[in-house]
Design a protein around this motif. Structure first.
Motif, PDB file in Angstrom:
ATOM      1  N   ILE A  61       1.637   1.519   3.551  1.00 56.67           N
ATOM      2  CA  ILE A  61       0.507   2.448   3.681  1.00 56.67           C
ATOM      3  C   ILE A  61       0.674   3.596   2.684  1.00 56.67           C
ATOM      4  O   ILE A  61      -0.285   4.000   2.017  1.00 56.67           O
ATOM      5  N   ALA A  62       1.883   4.122   2.574  1.00 56.02           N
ATOM      6  CA  ALA A  62       2.138   5.212   1.628  1.00 56.02           C
ATOM      7  C   ALA A  62       1.845   4.770   0.197  1.00 56.02           C
ATOM      8  O   ALA A  62       1.246   5.525  -0.590  1.00 56.02           O
ATOM      9  N   ALA A  63       2.242   3.550  -0.148  1.00 56.02           N
ATOM     10  CA  ALA A  63       1.985   3.039  -1.497  1.00 56.02           C
ATOM     11  C   ALA A  63       0.487   2.874  -1.734  1.00 56.02           C
ATOM     12  O   ALA A  63      -0.019   3.168  -2.826  1.00 56.02           O
ATOM     13  N   ALA A  64      -0.229   2.403  -0.713  1.00 53.18           N
ATOM     14  CA  ALA A  64      -1.676   2.229  -0.835  1.00 53.18           C
ATOM     15  C   ALA A  64      -2.364   3.579  -1.018  1.00 53.18           C
ATOM     16  O   ALA A  64      -3.319   3.694  -1.802  1.00 53.18           O
ATOM     17  N   ARG A  65      -1.894   4.587  -0.301  1.00 55.35           N
ATOM     18  CA  ARG A  65      -2.473   5.926  -0.461  1.00 55.35           C
ATOM     19  C   ARG A  65      -2.280   6.451  -1.878  1.00 55.35           C
ATOM     20  O   ARG A  65      -3.197   7.048  -2.463  1.00 55.35           O
ATOM     21  N   GLU A  66      -1.100   6.236  -2.435  1.00 54.94           N
ATOM     22  CA  GLU A  66      -0.847   6.676  -3.811  1.00 54.94           C
ATOM     23  C   GLU A  66      -1.756   5.932  -4.780  1.00 54.94           C
ATOM     24  O   GLU A  66      -2.273   6.518  -5.739  1.00 54.94           O
ATOM     25  N   ALA A  67      -1.969   4.643  -4.522  1.00 51.96           N
ATOM     26  CA  ALA A  67      -2.858   3.864  -5.380  1.00 51.96           C
ATOM     27  C   ALA A  67      -4.294   4.362  -5.271  1.00 51.96           C
ATOM     28  O   ALA A  67      -5.026   4.412  -6.267  1.00 51.96           O
ATOM     29  N   LEU A  68      -4.697   4.752  -4.069  1.00 42.92           N
ATOM     30  CA  LEU A  68      -6.069   5.209  -3.849  1.00 42.92           C
ATOM     31  C   LEU A  68      -6.384   6.485  -4.621  1.00 42.92           C
ATOM     32  O   LEU A  68      -7.472   6.611  -5.198  1.00 42.92           O
TER      33      LEU A  68
END
Length: 218
Positions: free
Chosen positions: A10-17
């Motif tokens: 989830i943290a990685a997805a947030r950074e990607a977003l």
């Protein structure tokens, strides 16, 4: 069924977003880490979601407890179909929700939908199968796929809270329509479910007064 993302993912997805769309930076900065909002899936999960709609959290929990007790813990399509509408209403369901329970159960029994193998369908195909059931709207189908199936690229654009959070993020005067919100979310693929979680978290924090919107329309 796909597994929901873990905290690291989830943290990685947030950074990607925020790289995909810098407009999400305020939401990202002001929203703490969160877990995936996972619920029980299958027929029981969808029926439970219908029961929960348009009532308070406390009322929904109390009604669902009566449903489980009344069905002797067997919340299955067969058990629901064998239970008269009036009996279901006696558990606290409205006639509409009791009827929808029967409709969902009938769809499974007749093979119009297979909750045991729904993961074999694409998001679009699964949504189409779900909304074909009387009582299941697009928002319900999308949130079911997100919360009960763990799907990672679904965005319920008809959700008012998400529309308002998009308005804040874009510094817009008007809240987007559902169609506009779905279109706005395309840039967030393949992380649209995480974007929805993020915007819900931000919206809740703002409404609870935990964070303040700065230089944005009230």
């Amino acid at each position: 069924m796909p597994l929901p993302l873990n905290p690291v993912q989830i943290a990685a997805a947030r950074e990607a977003l925020v790289i995909l769309d810098p407009a999400l930076v305020p939401a990202h900065v002001q929203t703490p880490a969160f877990d995936w909002r996972l619920r029980r899936g299958g027929f029981e999960g969808l029926f439970h979601m219908i029961v929960d709609q348009q009532v308070s959290v406390a009322s929904a929990a109390a009604i669902w407890a009566r449903v489980e007790t009344g069905l002797a813990g067997e919340v299955t399509p067969e058990r629901v179909l064998a239970t008269d509408i009036d009996v279901l209403r006696g558990f606290g369901l409205s006639i509409q929700k009791a009827t929808y329970g029967h409709e969902i159960a009938l769809a499974q029994v007749e093979g119009r939908i297979d909750f045991n193998h729904l993961e074999r369908l694409s998001d679009e195909e699964a949504i189409a199968r779900l909304v074909a059931i009387k009582g299941v709207g697009k928002w319900t189908a999308e949130t079911f796929l997100m919360f009960c199936e763990g799907r990672q690229d679904v965005f319920p654009g008809g959700d008012i809270a998400l529309q308002e959070a998009i308005r804040w993020a874009d510094g817009a005067t008007l809240r987007p329509t559902g169609k506009q919100a779905w279109a706005r979310a395309e840039i967030w693929s393949p992380h649209r479910s995480v974007a929805a979680h993020l915007l819900w978290g931000w919206y809740g924090a703002v409404k609870r007064g935990e964070v303040a919107l700065e230089d944005r329309p009230a």
